[in-house]
Design a protein around this motif. Sequence first.
Motif, PDB file in Angstrom:
ATOM      1  N   VAL A 763       0.868  -1.186   0.000  1.00 52.69           N
ATOM      2  CA  VAL A 763       0.000   0.000   0.000  1.00 52.69           C
ATOM      3  C   VAL A 763       0.900   1.229   0.000  1.00 52.69           C
ATOM      4  CG1 VAL A 763      -1.915  -1.098   1.223  1.00 52.69           C
ATOM      5  CG2 VAL A 763      -0.059  -0.035   2.513  1.00 52.69           C
ATOM      6  N   THR A 764       0.292   2.382  -0.273  1.00 54.01           N
ATOM      7  CA  THR A 764       1.068   3.614  -0.273  1.00 54.01           C
ATOM      8  C   THR A 764       1.016   4.257   1.109  1.00 54.01           C
ATOM      9  OG1 THR A 764       0.449   3.914  -2.550  1.00 54.01           O
ATOM     10  CG2 THR A 764       1.378   5.830  -1.437  1.00 54.01           C
ATOM     11  N   LEU A 765       2.212   4.510   1.620  1.00 54.07           N
ATOM     12  CA  LEU A 765       2.300   5.163   2.931  1.00 54.07           C
ATOM     13  C   LEU A 765       2.626   6.639   2.698  1.00 54.07           C
ATOM     14  CD1 LEU A 765       2.836   4.790   6.180  1.00 54.07           C
ATOM     15  CD2 LEU A 765       5.220   4.767   5.483  1.00 54.07           C
ATOM     16  N   ALA A 766       1.791   7.513   3.260  1.00 55.41           N
ATOM     17  CA  ALA A 766       2.073   8.946   3.144  1.00 55.41           C
ATOM     18  C   ALA A 766       2.946   9.377   4.318  1.00 55.41           C
ATOM     19  CB  ALA A 766       0.762   9.728   3.155  1.00 55.41           C
ATOM     20  N   VAL A 767       4.037  10.089   3.985  1.00 54.59           N
ATOM     21  CA  VAL A 767       4.947  10.536   5.032  1.00 54.59           C
ATOM     22  C   VAL A 767       4.796  12.045   5.216  1.00 54.59           C
ATOM     23  CG1 VAL A 767       7.355  10.662   5.782  1.00 54.59           C
ATOM     24  CG2 VAL A 767       6.577   8.731   4.388  1.00 54.59           C
ATOM     25  N   GLN A 768       4.355  12.453   6.400  1.00 57.59           N
ATOM     26  CA  GLN A 768       4.207  13.879   6.679  1.00 57.59           C
ATOM     27  C   GLN A 768       5.337  14.361   7.553  1.00 57.59           C
ATOM     28  OE1 GLN A 768       0.409  14.054   8.679  1.00 57.59           O
ATOM     29  NE2 GLN A 768      -0.712  14.228   6.736  1.00 57.59           N
ATOM     30  N   VAL A 769       5.772  15.588   7.302  1.00 54.21           N
ATOM     31  CA  VAL A 769       6.653  16.244   8.253  1.00 54.21           C
ATOM     32  C   VAL A 769       5.890  17.452   8.776  1.00 54.21           C
ATOM     33  CG1 VAL A 769       8.864  17.417   8.615  1.00 54.21           C
ATOM     34  CG2 VAL A 769       8.734  15.446   7.068  1.00 54.21           C
ATOM     35  N   ASP A 770       5.684  17.443  10.076  1.00 55.54           N
ATOM     36  CA  ASP A 770       4.885  18.502  10.735  1.00 55.54           C
ATOM     37  C   ASP A 770       3.560  18.715  10.020  1.00 55.54           C
ATOM     38  OD1 ASP A 770       6.860  18.858  12.673  1.00 55.54           O
ATOM     39  OD2 ASP A 770       7.992  20.199  11.329  1.00 55.54           O
ATOM     40  N   GLY A 771       2.898  17.605   9.705  1.00 55.05           N
ATOM     41  CA  GLY A 771       1.544  17.674   9.162  1.00 55.05           C
ATOM     42  C   GLY A 771       1.453  17.876   7.670  1.00 55.05           C
ATOM     43  N   LYS A 772       2.574  18.123   6.976  1.00 61.30           N
ATOM     44  CA  LYS A 772       2.516  18.306   5.523  1.00 61.30           C
ATOM     45  C   LYS A 772       3.019  17.042   4.844  1.00 61.30           C
ATOM     46  CE  LYS A 772       3.052  23.261   4.880  1.00 61.30           C
ATOM     47  NZ  LYS A 772       3.946  23.846   5.910  1.00 61.30           N
ATOM     48  N   ALA A 796      12.020  10.610   4.543  1.00 60.38           N
ATOM     49  CA  ALA A 796      11.936  12.051   4.788  1.00 60.38           C
ATOM     50  C   ALA A 796      13.266  12.684   5.172  1.00 60.38           C
ATOM     51  CB  ALA A 796      10.889  12.318   5.887  1.00 60.38           C
ATOM     52  N   SER A 797      14.360  11.940   5.043  1.00 55.17           N
ATOM     53  CA  SER A 797      15.632  12.457   5.570  1.00 55.17           C
ATOM     54  C   SER A 797      16.015  13.789   4.940  1.00 55.17           C
ATOM     55  CB  SER A 797      16.747  11.428   5.387  1.00 55.17           C
ATOM     56  OG  SER A 797      16.909  11.165   4.012  1.00 55.17           O
ATOM     57  N   PRO A 805      13.669  14.291  15.241  1.00 55.02           N
ATOM     58  CA  PRO A 805      12.218  14.450  15.407  1.00 55.02           C
ATOM     59  C   PRO A 805      11.832  14.434  16.882  1.00 55.02           C
ATOM     60  CG  PRO A 805      12.748  12.373  14.292  1.00 55.02           C
ATOM     61  CD  PRO A 805      14.039  13.055  14.566  1.00 55.02           C
ATOM     62  N   ALA A 806      10.876  15.240  17.247  1.00 57.12           N
ATOM     63  CA  ALA A 806      10.431  15.282  18.632  1.00 57.12           C
ATOM     64  C   ALA A 806       9.469  14.126  18.908  1.00 57.12           C
ATOM     65  CB  ALA A 806       9.743  16.606  18.930  1.00 57.12           C
ATOM     66  N   PRO A 813      -1.052   1.022   7.861  1.00 61.00           N
ATOM     67  CA  PRO A 813       0.031   1.169   6.875  1.00 61.00           C
ATOM     68  C   PRO A 813      -0.074   2.457   6.054  1.00 61.00           C
ATOM     69  CG  PRO A 813      -1.703  -0.202   5.965  1.00 61.00           C
ATOM     70  CD  PRO A 813      -2.187   0.240   7.321  1.00 61.00           C
ATOM     71  N   LYS A 814      -1.002   3.383   6.406  1.00 59.62           N
ATOM     72  CA  LYS A 814      -1.294   4.487   5.495  1.00 59.62           C
ATOM     73  C   LYS A 814      -0.506   5.761   5.764  1.00 59.62           C
ATOM     74  CE  LYS A 814      -4.501   2.692   2.806  1.00 59.62           C
ATOM     75  NZ  LYS A 814      -5.880   2.375   3.150  1.00 59.62           N
ATOM     76  N   LEU A 815      -0.234   6.057   7.047  1.00 61.32           N
ATOM     77  CA  LEU A 815       0.261   7.384   7.361  1.00 61.32           C
ATOM     78  C   LEU A 815       1.278   7.378   8.508  1.00 61.32           C
ATOM     79  CD1 LEU A 815      -0.396  10.570   6.929  1.00 61.32           C
ATOM     80  CD2 LEU A 815      -1.682  10.294   9.064  1.00 61.32           C
ATOM     81  N   VAL A 816       2.344   8.207   8.306  1.00 65.84           N
ATOM     82  CA  VAL A 816       3.242   8.486   9.428  1.00 65.84           C
ATOM     83  C   VAL A 816       3.475   9.997   9.444  1.00 65.84           C
ATOM     84  CG1 VAL A 816       5.574   8.235  10.367  1.00 65.84           C
ATOM     85  CG2 VAL A 816       4.416   6.242   9.400  1.00 65.84           C
ATOM     86  N   ASN A 817       3.338  10.601  10.610  1.00 69.62           N
ATOM     87  CA  ASN A 817       3.605  12.030  10.742  1.00 69.62           C
ATOM     88  C   ASN A 817       4.810  12.230  11.656  1.00 69.62           C
ATOM     89  OD1 ASN A 817       3.543  14.794  10.756  1.00 69.62           O
ATOM     90  ND2 ASN A 817       1.753  14.963  12.145  1.00 69.62           N
ATOM     91  N   ILE A 818       5.847  12.919  11.093  1.00 72.09           N
ATOM     92  CA  ILE A 818       7.050  13.189  11.892  1.00 72.09           C
ATOM     93  C   ILE A 818       6.967  14.616  12.395  1.00 72.09           C
ATOM     94  CG2 ILE A 818       9.569  13.277  11.863  1.00 72.09           C
ATOM     95  CD1 ILE A 818       9.411  11.346   9.397  1.00 72.09           C
ATOM     96  N   VAL A 819       6.989  14.765  13.718  1.00 69.29           N
ATOM     97  CA  VAL A 819       6.847  16.087  14.312  1.00 69.29           C
ATOM     98  C   VAL A 819       8.217  16.557  14.790  1.00 69.29           C
ATOM     99  CG1 VAL A 819       5.640  17.442  16.078  1.00 69.29           C
ATOM    100  CG2 VAL A 819       4.528  15.431  15.054  1.00 69.29           C
ATOM    101  N   THR A 820       8.667  17.733  14.348  1.00 70.63           N
ATOM    102  CA  THR A 820      10.029  18.167  14.668  1.00 70.63           C
ATOM    103  C   THR A 820      10.069  19.157  15.835  1.00 70.63           C
ATOM    104  OG1 THR A 820       9.958  19.959  13.079  1.00 70.63           O
ATOM    105  CG2 THR A 820      10.856  17.856  12.311  1.00 70.63           C
ATOM    106  N   ALA A 821       8.981  19.825  16.148  1.00 66.84           N
ATOM    107  CA  ALA A 821       9.077  20.810  17.226  1.00 66.84           C
ATOM    108  C   ALA A 821       8.030  20.541  18.305  1.00 66.84           C
ATOM    109  CB  ALA A 821       8.876  22.211  16.669  1.00 66.84           C
TER     110      ALA A 821
END
Length: 821
Positions: A763-772, A796-797, A805-806, A813-821
């Motif tokens: 499946v396609t996993l969407a990778v977000q950084v701070d919600g985008k 996302a490197s 990441p904080a 399997p659909k979404l991961v959100n990386i939060v930096t602050a």
Amino acid sequence: MESTTNDTTGYDFESVEQHWATQWHAANSGRAQRSPDRPKRYVLDMFPYPSGETHMGHVRNYTIGDVLARFYRMSGYDVLHPVGYDAFGLPAENAAMRHSISPAAWTAANIDRFDDAYARLGFSYDWDRTLRTCEPDYYRWTQWIFLRMFERGLAYRKAAAVNWCPSCHTVLANEQIVGGVCWRCSSTPEPRDLQQWFLRITQYADRLLDDMSELSWSEAVLTQQRNWIGRSEGCELAVPVEGSALAIEVFTTRPDTLWGVTFIALAPDHELAAQLAAEAGLSDAYGEFLAATRARTEIERLAVGGRPRGFDLRHTARNPITGEAVPVYAADYVLAGYGTGAVMGVPGHDVRDLDFAREYGIQVRTVVRPFDGSQPSLPYSGEGTLVDSGEFTGMSTEQAAKEIAQKLTTRGIGHTAVRFRLRDWLISRQRYWGTPIPIVHCPSCGPVAVPDEQLPVVLPEGVDYALDDTTTAPLAKAVDWVNVPCPSCGGPGKRETDTMDTFIDSSWYFMRFCDPKNTTAPFSAEAAAEWMPVDQYTGGIEHAVGHLIYARFLTKFLYDLDLLAVKEPFRRLLNQGTITLDGRAMSKSSGHNVDPSGILQVYGADALRLFVMFIGPPDHDYDWPRDQVQAVVGARRFLERVWALATGVQALGRSGDDVLDPRDPLRRTTHRLLHRIAVDYEEQRLNVVVSSLMSMQRELSAGLRNGADAAVLREGVTILLSALAPICPFVTEELWSRLVGTTSVHAEALPQPDPVLLVEQTVTLAVQVDGKVRERVQVPADITADEAARAALDAASAWLRGVEPARIIARPPKLVNIVTA
Ligand code: ANZ
Ligand code: ZN
């Protein structure tokens, strides 16, 4: 095959196991047969020594072998999986003396018990091939092999200072001295001068070393063998003795240290030592020194930091390179049997030379410094740069060793040499219960071979084998047996009364298994060609240098006789871990032991087999739990769940058309697990196999509860039973006979997983950084949260530019959100 009862509720392991054990035994269902179109696997466990009872270590060892044998049978191989008994040996004789029965009777009674226990555990041996090394139709061929060696000068008799174990009342081979003491009873051996039989294994040293490249063995065992064989490259050089025509040959691995030589030392037994002592008029004193030396074993003499003892021979020798005069000693740390039996003493760079120099006030010199030029603490045995070494000063040790060796060679005073630490194999034993050595001693002909047609030389019965305090073997008391005409001249001869080390019996039994009933040869070349080499050998690491070196040696010898087409006996070796109790090795005599028969009675063979496979990787040690009931009960419960599952599915009946949906999720799970299980069996991760089988049962039982399709469940249970069959042969056979009928599960092929079901859905996993959303990646549909997070961080490197990441919020399997602050 018929099942025991039609009871679909209760799992009565006792009647199930008894029923199938009887059937299999009657049919000898483990029979080995070769068919030309199939590959073979020879699966062997180090055969048991039949003392007292079987213990947990046996159960683990032999279950591993049996599981693999059964797995290979189900994978399309012709399998040879035999068992026999290493039935000669001291313990039988000792026990027989204690209980005043004959060693033969004691051994036979034990073997009966072992056989029963093995059948009870469901080991699928080919019972028609079983052998006992104490029987004349086996040891006849042990004697035959000995005679072939004797003819070729590979078996010989010589007087030697040997290690005598006072409590076992026999000499020991070097391999039987472990950590300085007797391997069997831990007594300290005493030196004795005796006429003994040896096998010239040293002649095979090079081949034993070189052929190791063919072996899939652990690095630990290979290293032990390499060290035991101990190949050293060095240099031999002649050191002239002043005022004498004599020169002392020394062996050194460090010709680069020649400028550091401050003495020469001879082994006390070296013939030049006695000669030089005589020349100096010191014969009496030397005799005393020699006697004192012989009262110490090699092990004591070689101990580092010990106090080496020497004898000043009152001679000087001339360093052949520097021309300097140095004193000559006899020293007890120099061994007569290694190298040339003489060393050049370099106390600055050799630890034992330094011990000796300190003891005798001999000068110590530094001729090598570390590459950084610092003053080393002595002895310094590392590499470095030469100092105070004439024209070689400033050169590296490596370079100097080469050039000095070269110089010695061109001057004709030395040459490069290879030496082995391996010693010839001492095989005579002064005990009764062993293979008689087929030799007659004749006063005029010397030792004469018993002619082949008079083999076997049968071990006489009714011999008084009680020990006295001489080194004479018990067989010497069997006067009628001992006195025979010399086979060569017909004059009065006497049979050899020593028997062979039992390690000879066990060095060739695996070849006899290929052709165990042969009456004209140890085995035929054809039969050996069908099965040899052993593809899978399982046994304890304690045999790393004894048995495994001897067996390799005999294999090479029989190869040289054209009886074998292979040079190495054991392709793949598995050293199972030991089972301990409270961290200590189990021992029957001290009662520190877990007796398998109790567990068998309460939980059955399948549960015990399953448990010993589950406890960890086969090569890891395992400490048996004090609360063993809790432990084995888990295995038992699993089998009850398998039973409930299979009988539950059986009760669903046939669904008519068995059309199986390739997208069915339960099928995907079973087929994937099956795939993994097959790989793990092949790679001997048997504990992992068990966990996969447990997952499979859980999934299927859940399916049954939740009303999954009956055809899918049926297929799943068939797969589960097949995949579990090598480990739990009884319960799977019983359930198979109920569910599938007609055939034996063990005669079936392990089902092949359907490739369609193995294809991973992605499946396609969407990778977000701070919600985008920054990236999209393809991932397996069943990806875990951790794996998804890792995949997202990788993807996302470029957006993170090294920022930690904080927080990571994973919704696989659909979404991961990386939060930096
Ligand atoms: C001089 C020297 C200088 C040595 C030095 C070592 C270090 P391996 O490597 O185990 O083969 N040696 C030779 N024959 C011996 C014997 N019969 N009994 C006891 N020791 C003996 O050991 C080879 C080294 O062991 C040889 O090299 C010799 O000591 C000693 F810095 O010679 B050497
Ligand atoms: Zn004779």
